[in-house]
Motif scaffolding. Sequence first.
Motif: not given
Length: 137
Positions: A61-66, A68-71, A83-88
Amino acid sequence: MTNAAYSRAIAGYRASSQLALSPGDIALALHQKLYSAISSARYADEQNRLDDMVFHLGIASQILSVLKLGMNFTAAGADGANLRRFYAQTHRDLRRIGMCPKSNRRWSIVSDPIQNMISSIINISKQSQLDRNNSMQ
């Protein structure tokens, strides 16, 4: 660590090119770690070790948060939006797995797309390297 030891460590990194990772290398490493965390959570679930499963789900979950938020997804246009939808979606699926009863956990819903993403990043990296090599000739 002494300054001399620190300097030797940095020199070692420079010599091995570890400080010059490409964005593709970083993306690959993050996705591989994400896949590893999900695989570890799945294994812990299979072993009925709920605390370990939750720990590994937290890492994923932390990796996914990074991711989603860091790009800067808008810079990539429609591909960035996808890509944003994929991560979400992956993040939602991961949270659902953590809340589902054991009999309803479908790990492949999360692990298969991540594994496909890793394969895609590897293929893109190989193609980019081939293109660079061909342009130098």
